[in-house]
Motif scaffolding. Sequence first.
Motif, PDB file in Angstrom:
ATOM      1  N   ARG A  40      22.100   9.963  29.007  1.00  0.00           N
ATOM      2  CA  ARG A  40      23.378  10.468  28.524  1.00  0.00           C
ATOM      3  C   ARG A  40      24.515  10.046  29.466  1.00  0.00           C
ATOM      4  O   ARG A  40      25.573   9.630  29.011  1.00  0.00           O
ATOM      5  CB  ARG A  40      23.337  11.988  28.392  1.00  0.00           C
ATOM      6  CG  ARG A  40      24.625  12.552  27.811  1.00  0.00           C
ATOM      7  CD  ARG A  40      24.573  14.060  27.661  1.00  0.00           C
ATOM      8  NE  ARG A  40      23.559  14.406  26.654  1.00  0.00           N
ATOM      9  CZ  ARG A  40      22.730  15.423  26.768  1.00  0.00           C
ATOM     10  NH1 ARG A  40      22.765  16.211  27.815  1.00  0.00           N
ATOM     11  NH2 ARG A  40      21.864  15.671  25.806  1.00  0.00           N
ATOM     12  N   ASP A  42      24.550   7.447  31.433  1.00  0.00           N
ATOM     13  CA  ASP A  42      24.737   6.006  31.261  1.00  0.00           C
ATOM     14  C   ASP A  42      25.581   5.708  30.026  1.00  0.00           C
ATOM     15  O   ASP A  42      26.499   4.880  30.070  1.00  0.00           O
ATOM     16  CB  ASP A  42      23.373   5.317  31.151  1.00  0.00           C
ATOM     17  CG  ASP A  42      23.494   3.808  31.083  1.00  0.00           C
ATOM     18  OD1 ASP A  42      24.282   3.248  31.881  1.00  0.00           O
ATOM     19  OD2 ASP A  42      22.803   3.195  30.238  1.00  0.00           O
ATOM     20  N   LYS A  43      25.298   6.392  28.930  1.00  0.00           N
ATOM     21  CA  LYS A  43      26.081   6.192  27.707  1.00  0.00           C
ATOM     22  C   LYS A  43      27.525   6.642  27.898  1.00  0.00           C
ATOM     23  O   LYS A  43      28.456   5.994  27.418  1.00  0.00           O
ATOM     24  CB  LYS A  43      25.454   6.954  26.527  1.00  0.00           C
ATOM     25  CG  LYS A  43      24.154   6.377  26.059  1.00  0.00           C
ATOM     26  CD  LYS A  43      24.337   4.977  25.517  1.00  0.00           C
ATOM     27  CE  LYS A  43      23.005   4.420  25.051  1.00  0.00           C
ATOM     28  NZ  LYS A  43      23.119   3.045  24.591  1.00  0.00           N
ATOM     29  N   ASN A  44      27.727   7.760  28.612  1.00  0.00           N
ATOM     30  CA  ASN A  44      29.090   8.224  28.881  1.00  0.00           C
ATOM     31  C   ASN A  44      29.863   7.212  29.711  1.00  0.00           C
ATOM     32  O   ASN A  44      31.055   6.984  29.479  1.00  0.00           O
ATOM     33  CB  ASN A  44      29.070   9.582  29.584  1.00  0.00           C
ATOM     34  CG  ASN A  44      28.662  10.702  28.653  1.00  0.00           C
ATOM     35  OD1 ASN A  44      28.730  10.567  27.439  1.00  0.00           O
ATOM     36  ND2 ASN A  44      28.210  11.802  29.233  1.00  0.00           N
ATOM     37  N   GLN A  46      29.334   3.990  29.700  1.00  0.00           N
ATOM     38  CA  GLN A  46      29.634   2.879  28.804  1.00  0.00           C
ATOM     39  C   GLN A  46      30.827   3.204  27.905  1.00  0.00           C
ATOM     40  O   GLN A  46      31.686   2.344  27.677  1.00  0.00           O
ATOM     41  CB  GLN A  46      28.413   2.541  27.947  1.00  0.00           C
ATOM     42  CG  GLN A  46      27.303   1.859  28.688  1.00  0.00           C
ATOM     43  CD  GLN A  46      26.109   1.569  27.791  1.00  0.00           C
ATOM     44  OE1 GLN A  46      26.091   1.905  26.612  1.00  0.00           O
ATOM     45  NE2 GLN A  46      25.092   0.938  28.362  1.00  0.00           N
TER      46      GLN A  46
END
Length: 106
Positions: A40, A42-44, A46
């Motif tokens: 999560r 990592d996605k934030n 990105q």
Amino acid sequence: MDGLNAFLTPTLGAGGVVLLVVLMVLRGTLVPRSTVDMMREDKNQQVELWKALAEGRQQFIDIQQAQLDMLLGTAQTTERVLDAVSEAARINRGGGGRALDQAPEG
């Protein structure tokens, strides 16, 4: 969760529940919370990167638009000057240099 335990334990037994959990972990349907939090985060990161890139791109587009507006104004002025020179040259054919005195003002 109690309902699930009450259903699975008599049906599969304790060993079956452990086997089911191990299979779920191996297949990726059950993952540790730390892994989910890491994914999560990592996605934030990105998403934040893409937002920053989009804002920078928008600023670049705004600068280009301002430059195009200035160039358009210059092009319109140049067009008017060239039309006036062309008109003056047309009037001056055979006029002996009196075209500028006779040219219409606009």
